[in-house]
Scaffold this active site. Structure first.
Site, PDB file in Angstrom:
ATOM      1  N   ASP A  82       9.118   2.659   1.777  1.00 45.02           N
ATOM      2  CA  ASP A  82       7.953   3.430   2.217  1.00 45.02           C
ATOM      3  C   ASP A  82       7.799   3.225   3.722  1.00 45.02           C
ATOM      4  OD1 ASP A  82       5.449   4.320   2.951  1.00 45.02           O
ATOM      5  OD2 ASP A  82       4.458   3.655   1.113  1.00 45.02           O
ATOM      6  N   LYS A 132       2.323   9.963   8.212  1.00 44.29           N
ATOM      7  CA  LYS A 132       1.599   9.496   9.396  1.00 44.29           C
ATOM      8  C   LYS A 132       2.237   9.990  10.716  1.00 44.29           C
ATOM      9  CE  LYS A 132      -1.201   5.707   7.650  1.00 44.29           C
ATOM     10  NZ  LYS A 132      -0.869   5.064   6.383  1.00 44.29           N
ATOM     11  N   PHE A 189       0.857  -1.191   0.000  1.00 43.50           N
ATOM     12  CA  PHE A 189       0.000   0.000   0.000  1.00 43.50           C
ATOM     13  C   PHE A 189       0.889   1.236   0.000  1.00 43.50           C
ATOM     14  CE2 PHE A 189      -2.441   3.494   1.729  1.00 43.50           C
ATOM     15  CZ  PHE A 189      -3.601   3.401   0.983  1.00 43.50           C
TER      16      PHE A 189
HETATM   17  C1  LIG Z   1      -1.052   5.373   4.928  1.00 47.21           C
HETATM   18  C2  LIG Z   1       0.030   4.974   4.004  1.00 47.21           C
HETATM   19  C3  LIG Z   1       0.298   5.700   2.829  1.00 47.21           C
HETATM   20  C4  LIG Z   1      -0.556   6.855   2.388  1.00 47.21           C
HETATM   21  O1  LIG Z   1      -0.468   7.932   3.265  1.00 47.21           O
HETATM   22  P1  LIG Z   1      -1.545   9.138   3.134  1.00 47.21           P
HETATM   23  O2  LIG Z   1      -1.027  10.143   4.126  1.00 47.21           O
HETATM   24  O3  LIG Z   1      -2.874   8.580   3.463  1.00 47.21           O
HETATM   25  O4  LIG Z   1      -1.472   9.617   1.744  1.00 47.21           O
HETATM   26  C5  LIG Z   1       1.380   5.324   2.061  1.00 47.21           C
HETATM   27  N1  LIG Z   1       2.141   4.277   2.395  1.00 47.21           N
HETATM   28  C6  LIG Z   1       1.915   3.553   3.507  1.00 47.21           C
HETATM   29  C7  LIG Z   1       2.844   2.427   3.839  1.00 47.21           C
HETATM   30  C8  LIG Z   1       0.842   3.856   4.335  1.00 47.21           C
HETATM   31  O5  LIG Z   1       0.610   3.115   5.421  1.00 47.21           O
END
Ligand SMILES: *Cc1c(COP(=O)(O)O)cnc(C)c1O
Length: 392
Positions: free
Chosen positions: A215, A244, A124
Site C-alpha cells: 500500500d 494521495k 491503515f
Molecule cells: C490515506 C491512506 C489510505 C486511504 O486513502 P483514501 O484516499 O482516504 O481512501 C489507504 N492507505 C494508506 C496507507 C493511506 O495513508
C-alpha cells in the site's frame, strides 16, 4: 455529518508550500492535504493541465479508450516494476481493487476456497468496509461489525509473528492468498518498514506463490525520496496501490500489478469516474513535474535537513521527544510515552504560530510537506516546531 473532528481553521488560498486562512493569516503547510499536494498549491503545471483538459474533455467513462489514462499508465509502468494499471478515485478504492484481485488470484491460481489476506497491526488501508477490515487497528473497527471475512493480522516488522500467523492459518492446508503491507506505516505513526523484514516477506511470498501487496497510498509518488517506498526497501511487490500524492490534489487512485497476477478480466471490476481524461491529465502533469523539477533530489536533501533539524530540537527537549523517524519528506517526531504532551497539543500550538502539522496517532507529530518545499521553509518549520515545544 460530523464525521470529522476539525480544527477551527478555514483555508481559502494557497501558493507553493504556503496557505492563507479567511482572516488573511499565512501558514507554512507541512500537511499538504495529508501527503497529497505533491507540487504544493496552485503549481502552474497543474493549473495548466486542469485548464487545458477541462476545456477540452473532462469525462467520458471507461466505455471508450482514454488516451490520457493510457499515457499515465505508461508513465507509472515505466517508473515502477508494474506491468498493468487500473484507475479509481481514492486510496481505499485502490486497496479494494487489490483485495478483489488477491481473492481471485487465490481462487483461480491457488485453488483456495476462502482466501485470507494477512495485514499488519497498526496498519491503515482506508475506510470502506474491506479496506477498514484490512486496517489492523481495532479503533477503526468499533461499531462496524460484521466486518469482512478473510483477514488476519500480524505485528509489523516482526518475521516470527508473520510466520506463526501463517502456520496457524494453514494447519489444514493453504489459506493465505496475499500479504498486504505499507512500506512505511503512515497513519500508524510514521513507522518505516525494516529492509531485512521486507526481504524475508518477499522470500516467503515467492516460496508460497502468494502475492505481496504494498500500500503506497501515502508514501509513494516520491515522498520517500524514490518514486515508490518499496524501492527504498529494495523489494518488488507483485501488486501495489497509489492515491494521495498521485493526483497532487485531484481525486485519483491506482492499482498496479505485474502481468503474471493481473487476473482481473472484463466485467470483474470497474469505476465510473476511474481514470477519466481530467484526472489523468492532471496526474500526468504531476508525474512529469516530479521529473522536470528534479523533485526526488529535493525530497532527499530537504528530508535530511528536516530530520537533522528535528533531531536537534528533540535533543533540547529530551523529556518530551523520544526520537525522530521517517524517510524523505514523511517524518515523525515521536513524543515519549511518559510525557504529558500529546501530538494534538503540539499541532495546535504550531498552528497558532503559522505552521500546519498533523498527528499520526496520539504521540507522533507528522511532517508531510509538499515535495517542492525549500531549504528556507524547512528551517522555518524547524524553528516553529521548537517554539511549539517551548510554549509549554
Ligand atoms: C490515506 C491512506 C489510505 C486511504 O486513502 P483514501 O484516499 O482516504 O481512501 C489507504 N492507505 C494508506 C496507507 C493511506 O495513508
Amino acid at each position: 455529518m460530523k464525521t470529522y473532528g476539525r480544527f477551527p481553521l478555514t483555508l481559502v488560498r494557497g501558493a507553493g508550500s504556503r496557505v492563507w486562512d479567511d482572516q488573511g493569516k499565512e501558514y507554512l503547510d507541512c500537511v499538504a492535504g495529508i501527503a497529497t499536494c505533491t507540487l504544493g498549491h496552485a503549481h502552474p503545471a497543474m493549473v495548466q493541465a486542469v485548464t487545458q483538459q477541462m476545456s477540452t474533455l473532462a469525462h467520458v467513462s471507461n466505455l471508450y479508450y482514454i488516451p490520457q489514462q493510457g499515457d499515465l499508465a505508461t508513465w507509472l509502468i515505466e517508473n515502477s516494476c508494474a506491468d498493468k494499471a487500473f484507475f479509481c478515485n481514492s486510496g481505499a478504492e485502490a486497496n479494494e481493487g487489490a483485495i478483489k484481485l488477491a481473492r481471485k488470484y487465490g481462487h483461480t491460481r491457488l485453488g483456495i476456497e476462502n482466501p485470507v489476506i494477512i495485514t499488519a497491526k497498526a496498519s491503515f488501508h482506508g475506510r470502506t468496509l474491506a479496506a477498514v477490515t484490512a486496517t489492523g487497528q481495532p479503533k477503526y473497527h468499533k461499531n462496524f461489525a460484521p466486518l469482512v471475512p478473510g483477514f488476519a493480522y500480524a505485528a509489523y516488522n516482526d518475521i516470527a509473528a508473520l510466520e506463526s500467523t501463517i502456520a496457524e492459518l494453514e494447519q489444514d492446508g493453504p489459506q493465505v492468498a496475499a500479504i498486504m503491507l505499507e512500506p512505511l506505516q503512515g497513519e500508524g505513526g510514521v513507522n518505516p518498514g525494516d529492509r531485512a523484514y521486507f526481504q524475508r516477506v518477499r522470500e516467503i511470498c515467492d516460496a508460497k506463490k502468494i502475492l505481496l501487496i504494498m500500500d503506497e497510498v501515502q508514501v509513494g509518488m516520491g515522498r520517500s525520496g524514490k518514486i515508490w517506498g518499496h524501492q527504498t526497501l529494495g523489494v518488488e511487490p507483485d501488486v501495489f496501490t497509489s492515491a494521495k500524492g498521485l493526483g497532487g490534489g485531484v481525486p485519483i487512485g491506482a492499482l498496479l500489478t505485474k502481468d503474471y497476477c493481473a487476473v482481473l478480466e472484463p466485467g470483474d471490476h470497474a469505476s465510473t469516474f476511474g481514470g477519466n481524461p481530467f484526472v489523468c491529465a492532471v496526474s500526468l502533469a504531476v508525474c512529469r513535474t516530479i521529473e522536470q523539477e528534479h523533485l526526488l533530489a529535493n525530497v532527499q536533501a530537504r528530508g535530511e535537513q528536516l530530520r537533522a533539524g528535528l533531531a536537534a530540537v528533540a535533543a533540547k527537549y529530551p523529556n518530551v521527544i523520544d526520537h525522530v523517524r521517517g524517510w524523505g519528506l514523511i517524518n515523525g517526531a515521536v513524543i515519549r510515552e511518559d510525557a504529558e504532551m500529546t501530538a494534538i497539543e503540539v499541532v495546535k500550538r504550531a498552528m497558532n504560530d503559522g505552521l500546519l502539522l498533523v498527528p499520526a496517532g496520539p504521540k507522533v507529530v507528522r511532517f508531510v510537506p509538499p515535495l517542492v518545499i525549500t531549504a528556507a521553509e524547512i528551517d522555518e518549520a524547524v524553528e516553529k516546531f521548537d517554539r511549539a515545544l517551548a510554549g509549554g
